[in-house]
Design an enzyme around this catalytic site. Structure first.
Site, short mmCIF file in Angstrom:
data_model
loop_
_atom_site.label_atom_id
_atom_site.label_comp_id
_atom_site.label_asym_id
_atom_site.label_seq_id
_atom_site.Cartn_x
_atom_site.Cartn_y
_atom_site.Cartn_z
CE LYS A 1 -3.72 2.38 2.46
NZ LYS A 1 -4.57 2.23 3.47
NE ARG B 1 -5.80 9.51 3.14
CZ ARG B 1 -4.43 9.92 2.87
NH1 ARG B 1 -3.95 11.14 2.98
NH2 ARG B 1 -3.69 8.81 2.83
CE LYS C 1 -3.74 8.07 6.62
NZ LYS C 1 -4.71 7.23 6.44
CD GLU D 1 5.96 -3.58 3.52
OE1 GLU D 1 5.45 -4.54 4.28
OE2 GLU D 1 6.28 -2.58 3.95
CE LYS E 1 -6.16 2.15 -0.53
NZ LYS E 1 -6.37 2.04 0.93
CB SER F 1 -11.51 7.44 -3.51
OG SER F 1 -10.15 7.92 -3.06
CE1 TYR G 1 -14.93 3.48 -2.69
CE2 TYR G 1 -13.26 3.83 -4.14
CZ TYR G 1 -13.74 3.63 -3.01
OH TYR G 1 -12.85 3.61 -1.72
C1 PBG Z 1 -7.65 3.75 5.41
C2 PBG Z 1 -7.77 3.16 4.17
C3 PBG Z 1 -7.67 4.30 3.22
C4 PBG Z 1 -8.09 3.59 2.08
C5 PBG Z 1 -8.46 2.65 2.29
N1 PBG Z 1 -8.34 2.11 3.53
C6 PBG Z 1 -7.00 5.55 3.27
C7 PBG Z 1 -5.77 6.07 3.68
O1 PBG Z 1 -4.79 5.10 3.78
O2 PBG Z 1 -5.72 7.11 3.96
C8 PBG Z 1 -8.09 4.26 0.67
C9 PBG Z 1 -9.21 3.82 -0.41
C10 PBG Z 1 -9.41 4.97 -1.59
O3 PBG Z 1 -8.74 5.71 -1.53
O4 PBG Z 1 -10.27 4.64 -2.24
N2 PBG Z 1 -6.28 3.15 5.92
#
Ligand code: PBG
Length: 339
Positions: free
Chosen positions: A206, A216, A230, A246, A261, A287, A326
């Site tokens: 990720k 968010r 992050k 990982e 992701k 997203s 989505y």
């Molecule tokens: C939470 C999480 C996130 C997403 C899925 N689980 C956001 C992040 O890590 O800030 C993102 C999913 C998306 O953007 O569709 N840890």
């Protein structure tokens, strides 16, 4: 025939690739990959209240649902042949704390939604994220001490969060926090609590991505995160080999399924993970990817349905066994109408 021949075999004009593209039946016959409803996981946003669906501004076509509406939505997905949904809570800011204790509340939004889906006896898998960001005032996925997201102390909470969600009926726990050792911690906690059959889908690779912005917004963690980022735990977008390390660690720690992701900008990683490990490999069309397609389509600049299908087929071609998207319900509907 010698290779000096003016018309060497195996080349034009004997070979004409377009023969295989000449008609629809031939194209279907030689098609290498196919997208079906079985490939789809539908992420659903949850909110407090009753009988309300609130549009997410940065994700046109996506709504946050109250718990009393979740079972119907999930039943519709199941009827379309979608094998699983992933639930994401937009937690009331009044319930957020620095340590995100709401994550461990068996009556929290996500647990209530899982129970509602399970009570409706819908034949579908329910996936829940494990991470603290929906519940922390600072919007980070773990506990913050002296300005740093601490690893080992966070693991303790993630294990408990997983058990609370499994007890609510969640089928698949998806650690999305990128702490070191979290898959082992979650597996150990689940097994100790008698949840041997609950699977782990690790957000194994990720990345610290700008493509998560609209998510968010949807869950209300953007304001909490503020100027924060992050990058001390999510991966550097510049790295590919590191993703394989990982994934190897997460498999060794007990992940049943792994995920990459974001999706489309990271299909090279999907391909490397699938070809290196041969384990069930998922990818998240996040997203921001959704928002870009939806926005361009809303302007009439691209054909929404065509780009939606092409984008998801690309995940399959890269080697993904499934895609969180989505678009899941729209795609499943479209595939049902035009198989
Ligand atoms: C939470 C999480 C996130 C997403 C899925 N689980 C956001 C992040 O890590 O800030 C993102 C999913 C998306 O953007 O569709 N840890």
């Amino acid at each position: 025939m010698s290779f000096d021949s003016p018309n060497p075999p195996g080349q034009f004009p004997q070979v004409r690739m377009r023969r295989l593209r000449r008609s629809d039946w031939m194209r279907r016959l030689v098609r290498e990959h196919q997208l079906t409803a079985n490939d789809l996981i539908w992420p659903i946003f949850l909110q407090d209240g009753t009988s309300t669906s609130t549009p997410v501004a940065s994700m046109p076509g996506v709504e946050r649902l109250t718990v009393d509406r979740v079972a119907d939505a999930v039943a519709k997905a199941a009827e379309l042949g979608i094998p699983a949904v992933a639930l994401f809570p937009a937690t009331d800011p009044a319930r957020k704390t620095p340590d995100g204790d709401e994550a461990l509340n068996a009556e929290n939004l996500v647990c209530r939604a899982v129970r509602a889906v399970k009570a409706a006896k819908i034949d579908i898998g329910v996936i829940c994220d494990v991470a603290l960001d929906p519940y922390t005032t600072h919007g980070q996925d773990g506990l913050v001490r002296d300005g740093y997201v601490v690893n080992d102390e966070t693991l303790e909470m993630l294990g408990q969060q997983a058990v609370v969600q499994a007890a609510a009926g969640c089928d698949v726990i998806a650690p999305s926090d990128m702490m070191d050792g979290r898959v082992a911690a979650v597996r150990k906690a689940l097994d100790a609590a008698g949840f041997q059959h609950v699977a782990i889908l690790a957000y194994a690779a990720k990345y610290a991505s700008a493509y998560y912005g609209p998510f968010r917004d949807a869950v209300g963690s953007k304001k909490s995160l503020g100027q924060g980022d992050k990058r001390t735990y999510q991966m550097d977008p510049a790295n590919g080999d590191e993703a394989l390390r990982e994934v190897a660690l997460d498999i060794a720690e007990g992940a049943d399924l792994v995920m990459v992701k974001p999706g489309q900008p990271y299909l090279d990683i999907v391909h490397r993970v699938k070809s290196t490990f041969g384990v069930p490999t998922f990818a998240y069309q996040v997203s921001g990817e959704y928002a870009m397609i939806a926005a361009a389509a809303a302007n009439g600049w691209i054909d929404r349905d065509a780009v939606m299908l092409e984008s998801l087929l690309a995940f399959k071609r890269a080697g993904a066994d499934g895609i969180l998207t989505y678009f899941a319900v729209d795609v499943a509907r479209l595939l049902r109408a035009n198989p």
